[in-house]
Design a protein around this motif. Sequence first.
Motif, PDB file in Angstrom:
ATOM      1  N   SER A  62       0.839  -1.198   0.000  1.00 29.98           N
ATOM      2  CA  SER A  62       0.000   0.000   0.000  1.00 29.98           C
ATOM      3  C   SER A  62       0.877   1.252   0.000  1.00 29.98           C
ATOM      4  O   SER A  62       1.942   1.276   0.590  1.00 29.98           O
ATOM      5  CB  SER A  62      -0.938  -0.002   1.213  1.00 29.98           C
ATOM      6  N   GLY A  63       0.419   2.269  -0.699  1.00 32.52           N
ATOM      7  CA  GLY A  63       1.176   3.516  -0.783  1.00 32.52           C
ATOM      8  C   GLY A  63       2.169   3.538  -1.924  1.00 32.52           C
ATOM      9  O   GLY A  63       2.970   4.467  -2.046  1.00 32.52           O
ATOM     10  N   GLY A  64       2.146   2.536  -2.790  1.00 31.46           N
ATOM     11  CA  GLY A  64       3.061   2.478  -3.930  1.00 31.46           C
ATOM     12  C   GLY A  64       3.179   1.046  -4.403  1.00 31.46           C
ATOM     13  O   GLY A  64       2.555   0.151  -3.849  1.00 31.46           O
ATOM     14  N   THR A  65       3.993   0.825  -5.417  1.00 30.21           N
ATOM     15  CA  THR A  65       4.238  -0.554  -5.837  1.00 30.21           C
ATOM     16  C   THR A  65       5.553  -1.021  -5.238  1.00 30.21           C
ATOM     17  O   THR A  65       6.433  -0.209  -4.923  1.00 30.21           O
ATOM     18  CB  THR A  65       4.337  -0.677  -7.371  1.00 30.21           C
ATOM     19  N   GLY A  66       5.672  -2.315  -5.077  1.00 28.34           N
ATOM     20  CA  GLY A  66       6.925  -2.867  -4.592  1.00 28.34           C
ATOM     21  C   GLY A  66       8.089  -2.505  -5.501  1.00 28.34           C
ATOM     22  O   GLY A  66       9.203  -2.248  -5.043  1.00 28.34           O
ATOM     23  N   TRP A  67       7.822  -2.446  -6.803  1.00 27.20           N
ATOM     24  CA  TRP A  67       8.881  -2.087  -7.759  1.00 27.20           C
ATOM     25  C   TRP A  67       9.391  -0.677  -7.478  1.00 27.20           C
ATOM     26  O   TRP A  67      10.595  -0.436  -7.466  1.00 27.20           O
ATOM     27  CB  TRP A  67       8.360  -2.180  -9.191  1.00 27.20           C
ATOM     28  N   ALA A  68       8.459   0.267  -7.262  1.00 22.37           N
ATOM     29  CA  ALA A  68       8.849   1.661  -7.009  1.00 22.37           C
ATOM     30  C   ALA A  68       9.581   1.795  -5.677  1.00 22.37           C
ATOM     31  O   ALA A  68      10.566   2.543  -5.568  1.00 22.37           O
ATOM     32  CB  ALA A  68       7.619   2.567  -7.033  1.00 22.37           C
ATOM     33  N   VAL A  69       9.126   1.072  -4.664  1.00 21.42           N
ATOM     34  CA  VAL A  69       9.791   1.127  -3.357  1.00 21.42           C
ATOM     35  C   VAL A  69      11.204   0.561  -3.475  1.00 21.42           C
ATOM     36  O   VAL A  69      12.158   1.128  -2.930  1.00 21.42           O
ATOM     37  CB  VAL A  69       8.978   0.371  -2.290  1.00 21.42           C
ATOM     38  N   CYS A  70      11.355  -0.539  -4.193  1.00 18.60           N
ATOM     39  CA  CYS A  70      12.683  -1.127  -4.394  1.00 18.60           C
ATOM     40  C   CYS A  70      13.602  -0.134  -5.094  1.00 18.60           C
ATOM     41  O   CYS A  70      14.743   0.067  -4.685  1.00 18.60           O
ATOM     42  CB  CYS A  70      12.577  -2.421  -5.193  1.00 18.60           C
ATOM     43  N   ARG A  71      13.108   0.500  -6.134  1.00 15.96           N
ATOM     44  CA  ARG A  71      13.916   1.480  -6.864  1.00 15.96           C
ATOM     45  C   ARG A  71      14.341   2.621  -5.934  1.00 15.96           C
ATOM     46  O   ARG A  71      15.490   3.049  -5.944  1.00 15.96           O
ATOM     47  CB  ARG A  71      13.132   2.010  -8.065  1.00 15.96           C
ATOM     48  N   LEU A  72      13.427   3.084  -5.081  1.00 16.70           N
ATOM     49  CA  LEU A  72      13.737   4.144  -4.128  1.00 16.70           C
ATOM     50  C   LEU A  72      14.807   3.690  -3.135  1.00 16.70           C
ATOM     51  O   LEU A  72      15.766   4.422  -2.854  1.00 16.70           O
ATOM     52  CB  LEU A  72      12.455   4.544  -3.384  1.00 16.70           C
ATOM     53  N   LEU A  73      14.660   2.476  -2.607  1.00 19.78           N
ATOM     54  CA  LEU A  73      15.644   1.938  -1.669  1.00 19.78           C
ATOM     55  C   LEU A  73      17.023   1.826  -2.311  1.00 19.78           C
ATOM     56  O   LEU A  73      18.038   2.120  -1.684  1.00 19.78           O
ATOM     57  CB  LEU A  73      15.200   0.566  -1.156  1.00 19.78           C
ATOM     58  N   LYS A  74      17.066   1.407  -3.562  1.00 13.63           N
ATOM     59  CA  LYS A  74      18.342   1.205  -4.246  1.00 13.63           C
ATOM     60  C   LYS A  74      19.006   2.515  -4.661  1.00 13.63           C
ATOM     61  O   LYS A  74      20.215   2.565  -4.841  1.00 13.63           O
ATOM     62  CB  LYS A  74      18.160   0.290  -5.467  1.00 13.63           C
ATOM     63  N   ARG A  75      18.235   3.581  -4.776  1.00  9.93           N
ATOM     64  CA  ARG A  75      18.802   4.891  -5.119  1.00  9.93           C
ATOM     65  C   ARG A  75      19.308   5.646  -3.900  1.00  9.93           C
ATOM     66  O   ARG A  75      20.025   6.620  -4.036  1.00  9.93           O
ATOM     67  CB  ARG A  75      17.768   5.735  -5.860  1.00  9.93           C
ATOM     68  N   ASP A  76      18.904   5.226  -2.721  1.00 11.59           N
ATOM     69  CA  ASP A  76      19.287   5.891  -1.481  1.00 11.59           C
ATOM     70  C   ASP A  76      20.587   5.278  -0.964  1.00 11.59           C
ATOM     71  O   ASP A  76      20.636   4.077  -0.694  1.00 11.59           O
ATOM     72  CB  ASP A  76      18.166   5.711  -0.446  1.00 11.59           C
ATOM     73  N   PRO A  77      21.652   6.059  -0.809  1.00 13.18           N
ATOM     74  CA  PRO A  77      22.920   5.505  -0.326  1.00 13.18           C
ATOM     75  C   PRO A  77      22.800   4.795   1.029  1.00 13.18           C
ATOM     76  O   PRO A  77      23.551   3.861   1.300  1.00 13.18           O
ATOM     77  CB  PRO A  77      23.838   6.725  -0.213  1.00 13.18           C
ATOM     78  N   ALA A  78      21.852   5.209   1.847  1.00 15.08           N
ATOM     79  CA  ALA A  78      21.688   4.597   3.167  1.00 15.08           C
ATOM     80  C   ALA A  78      21.107   3.189   3.092  1.00 15.08           C
ATOM     81  O   ALA A  78      21.288   2.393   4.012  1.00 15.08           O
ATOM     82  CB  ALA A  78      20.797   5.472   4.052  1.00 15.08           C
ATOM     83  N   THR A  79      20.408   2.854   2.010  1.00 14.78           N
ATOM     84  CA  THR A  79      19.744   1.556   1.906  1.00 14.78           C
ATOM     85  C   THR A  79      20.127   0.759   0.656  1.00 14.78           C
ATOM     86  O   THR A  79      19.667  -0.364   0.484  1.00 14.78           O
ATOM     87  CB  THR A  79      18.206   1.747   1.922  1.00 14.78           C
ATOM     88  N   ALA A  80      20.959   1.325  -0.179  1.00 10.11           N
ATOM     89  CA  ALA A  80      21.265   0.707  -1.477  1.00 10.11           C
ATOM     90  C   ALA A  80      21.868  -0.693  -1.372  1.00 10.11           C
ATOM     91  O   ALA A  80      21.621  -1.538  -2.229  1.00 10.11           O
ATOM     92  CB  ALA A  80      22.205   1.614  -2.271  1.00 10.11           C
ATOM     93  N   ALA A  81      22.631  -0.957  -0.335  1.00 10.24           N
ATOM     94  CA  ALA A  81      23.306  -2.255  -0.217  1.00 10.24           C
ATOM     95  C   ALA A  81      22.420  -3.349   0.387  1.00 10.24           C
ATOM     96  O   ALA A  81      22.825  -4.509   0.411  1.00 10.24           O
ATOM     97  CB  ALA A  81      24.567  -2.094   0.628  1.00 10.24           C
ATOM     98  N   ILE A  82      21.235  -3.003   0.845  1.00  9.35           N
ATOM     99  CA  ILE A  82      20.352  -3.998   1.467  1.00  9.35           C
ATOM    100  C   ILE A  82      19.681  -4.836   0.382  1.00  9.35           C
ATOM    101  O   ILE A  82      19.018  -4.286  -0.503  1.00  9.35           O
ATOM    102  CB  ILE A  82      19.270  -3.317   2.331  1.00  9.35           C
ATOM    103  N   PRO A  83      19.838  -6.162   0.426  1.00  9.86           N
ATOM    104  CA  PRO A  83      19.151  -7.002  -0.557  1.00  9.86           C
ATOM    105  C   PRO A  83      17.639  -6.915  -0.389  1.00  9.86           C
ATOM    106  O   PRO A  83      17.128  -6.917   0.731  1.00  9.86           O
ATOM    107  CB  PRO A  83      19.637  -8.417  -0.242  1.00  9.86           C
TER     108      PRO A  83
END
Length: 131
Positions: A62-83
């Motif tokens: 809810s609040g977005g798609t999993g694809w968009a959330v993943c892309r956001l996480l991977k673009r953020d240096p604080a979370t990019a390395a988290i699988p």
Amino acid sequence: MNRRAPVLLIIQNGSESAGILPAGVRPEESGFLTLRASGASMGYELARARRPDVIALDVDVSGGTGWAVCRLLKRDPATAAIPVIIVNTPRTTETDAHARYVGASAVFPDHAAASAWLAALRDAVARANAA
């Protein structure tokens, strides 16, 4: 030597009471500390604050798609390395390609076997720790 338990963040649709992991998958019984977030925004903020070892992300969060959330996480240096493992989507050539595009580590349908799930969680943590 004391090793801390790996942390799994589950980001799911807020309306789901059963959770997104298939029946029989009990990460806590396999040594994981499990955090849960209901919705995209809460999941993203919790990932930034707690820096889990692996994230299981509902494709229909809810609040977005999993694809968009993943892309956001991977673009953020604080979370990019988290699988990130995308959950509850059919496993096709297209979804595998899209998963690679947004930076997800794996895609799992909702009917995946518990043993495969737990192996994927452990493998994601091991690869992240080796990097």
